[in-house]
Design an enzyme around this catalytic site. Structure first.
Site, PDB file in Angstrom:
ATOM      1  N   SER A 151      40.191 -32.447  30.009  1.00  0.00           N
ATOM      2  CA  SER A 151      40.653 -32.066  31.348  1.00  0.00           C
ATOM      3  C   SER A 151      40.625 -30.562  31.594  1.00  0.00           C
ATOM      4  O   SER A 151      41.666 -29.896  31.712  1.00  0.00           O
ATOM      5  CB  SER A 151      42.040 -32.649  31.568  1.00  0.00           C
ATOM      6  OG  SER A 151      41.930 -34.040  31.423  1.00  0.00           O
TER       7      SER A 151
ATOM      8  N   ARG B 270      34.953 -23.030  32.096  1.00  0.00           N
ATOM      9  CA  ARG B 270      35.972 -22.050  31.703  1.00  0.00           C
ATOM     10  C   ARG B 270      37.218 -22.816  31.284  1.00  0.00           C
ATOM     11  O   ARG B 270      37.387 -23.980  31.638  1.00  0.00           O
ATOM     12  CB  ARG B 270      36.313 -21.098  32.857  1.00  0.00           C
ATOM     13  CG  ARG B 270      36.825 -21.806  34.053  1.00  0.00           C
ATOM     14  CD  ARG B 270      37.353 -20.929  35.160  1.00  0.00           C
ATOM     15  NE  ARG B 270      37.892 -21.833  36.163  1.00  0.00           N
ATOM     16  CZ  ARG B 270      37.168 -22.443  37.082  1.00  0.00           C
ATOM     17  NH1 ARG B 270      35.885 -22.197  37.171  1.00  0.00           N
ATOM     18  NH2 ARG B 270      37.711 -23.293  37.920  1.00  0.00           N
TER      19      ARG B 270
ATOM     20  N   ASP C 131      40.805 -36.004  33.443  1.00  0.00           N
ATOM     21  CA  ASP C 131      41.993 -36.871  33.582  1.00  0.00           C
ATOM     22  C   ASP C 131      42.142 -37.471  34.982  1.00  0.00           C
ATOM     23  O   ASP C 131      42.605 -38.604  35.143  1.00  0.00           O
ATOM     24  CB  ASP C 131      43.286 -36.151  33.143  1.00  0.00           C
ATOM     25  CG  ASP C 131      43.512 -34.795  33.795  1.00  0.00           C
ATOM     26  OD1 ASP C 131      42.681 -34.368  34.618  1.00  0.00           O
ATOM     27  OD2 ASP C 131      44.529 -34.142  33.469  1.00  0.00           O
TER      28      ASP C 131
HETATM   29  C1  GLC Z   1      43.375 -28.111  35.171  1.00  0.00           C
HETATM   30  C2  GLC Z   1      41.960 -28.494  34.750  1.00  0.00           C
HETATM   31  C3  GLC Z   1      41.536 -29.797  35.383  1.00  0.00           C
HETATM   32  C4  GLC Z   1      42.577 -30.875  35.110  1.00  0.00           C
HETATM   33  C5  GLC Z   1      43.954 -30.402  35.578  1.00  0.00           C
HETATM   34  C6  GLC Z   1      45.050 -31.427  35.288  1.00  0.00           C
HETATM   35  O1  GLC Z   1      43.375 -27.806  36.522  1.00  0.00           O
HETATM   36  O2  GLC Z   1      41.052 -27.464  35.091  1.00  0.00           O
HETATM   37  O3  GLC Z   1      40.277 -30.210  34.894  1.00  0.00           O
HETATM   38  O4  GLC Z   1      42.219 -32.061  35.754  1.00  0.00           O
HETATM   39  O5  GLC Z   1      44.282 -29.195  34.932  1.00  0.00           O
HETATM   40  O6  GLC Z   1      45.175 -31.686  33.925  1.00  0.00           O
END
Ligand code: GLC
Length: 415
Positions: A99, A114, A152
């Site tokens: 995530s 990133r 996620d």
């Molecule tokens: C951050 C990540 C994203 C993820 C979110 C919730 O924003 O960049 O990919 O879905 O956290 O976990």
């Protein structure tokens, strides 16, 4: 700048069998074993193990992080070998929920754009995270193939939609925040590939990286951003998610101590320590119902070493918490309304389920109540009851296993 990734995920097959999921999205990660029972039976059994990532690994090397995760996966698989035997000739298959912002190249490959949420492992940026975890699994002797790489939000959307087709939006409110939704493929001008059979695609918005001059940034937000590991990035996330709410509160309290001697003549030393005040502590103080705000007094003492606070001062602290938490919840609600509007669901009588997950949503009741009531206020009476929030526990892990199943190498065995 919004990052989007598009995937044709919704061809759920009635697969039976055991699939694995690895859910990495914050300071904790989970490994799951999910048994699918085929048509009409869905998930018949699941087991999981959870571990936290040692802080040093969050800013170390890519190999160190993935080796650590692969080791935990190895011991999970070894433990379960006593109860479950993988059929001979069939490799274990894994859905990897990673995530962080990824440029998805195929269902099981994607390069890290990133880091967010306090991770900062330079040599992983630009690498294919599936290749990295696969190499680590090999190093640790785990025979497992990554069948799918997802986020996620996509996992929660897929897991939610698998159990109820009225789920069309998923929102994560945890350490970070993000949303995904189901869109008609024809309504996606960026998509030039073949149209999916279902006619639908999932869009991962990466809304945490949204920024706009209309966002109500204060000097506390700007200072926190400037001193963060990722200045100028994830501005929306820094206003609404669990990693940052407690830190904003600490900054406000420090200013009160410095400029108004709020905690006496001395400035409490701990108040100067970034991220010492975590959102779970802030939430505990917010939910304090005791007449003398005992929990607030205890937390100020145990976390910040500030003792002998008057009830009046504690009330001020709760009022500040309320302001910071409702600002976050209302902004998150505005994000949700934006998605509903994009889908025309703000004026529709059809039921729309928003699949929710993440520790902030799950545990911070006042935040959750404020978020939901704001969405209903914004929708007005017309659609109020057709939009429903549902908490999908472990949606992202189960969704990863389901998507791994629908991209299994062994599908042809049955069809
Ligand atoms: C951050 C990540 C994203 C993820 C979110 C919730 O924003 O960049 O990919 O879905 O956290 O976990």
């Amino acid at each position: 700048m919004w990052m989007e990734s598009l995937q044709d995920l919704f061809f759920f097959i009635d697969e039976e069998g055991v699939f694995y999921a690895l859910d990495l999205g914050g300071t904790n990660f989970r490994v799951l074993r999910v048994e699918l029972g085929g048509k009409d039976r869905g998930v018949v059994h699941q087991e999981f193990a959870e571990a936290s990532i040692p802080p040093a690994l969050m800013s170390g090397s890519s190999d160190a992080l993935f080796d650590y995760i692969a080791e935990k996966l190895a011991s999970f698989v070894n433990d379960e070998e006593r109860i479950y035997e993988q059929p001979a000739g069939k490799e274990r298959e894994l859905g990897f929920t990673f995530s962080f912002p990824v440029m998805q190249n195929s269902i099981n490959s994607g390069t890290l754009i990133r880091w967010t949420k306090g991770f900062s492992i330079d040599d992983a940026v630009g690498q294919d995270v599936v290749v990295e975890i696969t190499k680590a699994l090999k190093r640790k002797g785990v025979d497992m193939r990554v069948a799918a790489l997802i986020n996620d939000t996509i996992g929660t959307l897929a897991g939610g939609r698998h159990s109820d087709p009225d789920v069309s939006v998923a929102v994560i409110l945890g350490t970070g925040s993000n949303a995904a939704y189901v869109e008609r493929a024809q309504a996606i001008p960026k998509w030039h590939g073949p149209l999916p059979k279902s006619g639908e695609m999932a869009i991962n918005m990466e809304w945490g990286n949204f920024r706009s001059s209309h966002l109500p940034l204060t000097e506390y937000d700007s200072a926190m951003d400037a001193e963060s590991l990722n200045p100028g990035e994830q501005i929306f996330e820094k206003l609404i998610s669990g990693m940052y709410l407690g830190e904003i509160l600490r900054r406000v309290l420090l200013r009160l101590a410095e400029e108004a001697c709020f905690f006496g003549d001395e400035i409490p030393a701990k108040l100067r320590s970034p991220f010492i005040l975590r959102t779970p502590e802030m939430s505990a103080m917010h939910h304090d119902t005791s007449p003398d705000l005992k929990v607030v007094g205890d937390k100020l003492k145990s976390v910040l070493e500030i003792s002998h606070t008057s009830v009046k001062k504690r009330r001020v602290v709760v009022e500040l918490i309320n302001i910071i938490s409702s600002r976050g919840a209302r902004l998150a609600a505005a994000g949700i309304l934006g998605v509903l509007k994009k889908l025309g669901k703000d004026v529709s009588k059809e039921k729309t389920i928003i699949a929710m997950d993440g520790g902030l949503y799950e545990h911070y009741t006042e935040y959750r109540k404020c978020l939901e009531s704001t969405v209903f206020d914004l929708l007005g009476d017309a659609t109020g009851t057709s939009v429903v929030f549902e908490h999908y526990v472990d949606g992202s892990g189960i969704g990863a296993a389901l998507i791994a199943a629908s991209h299994s190498l062994y599908l042809d065995d049955k069809f």
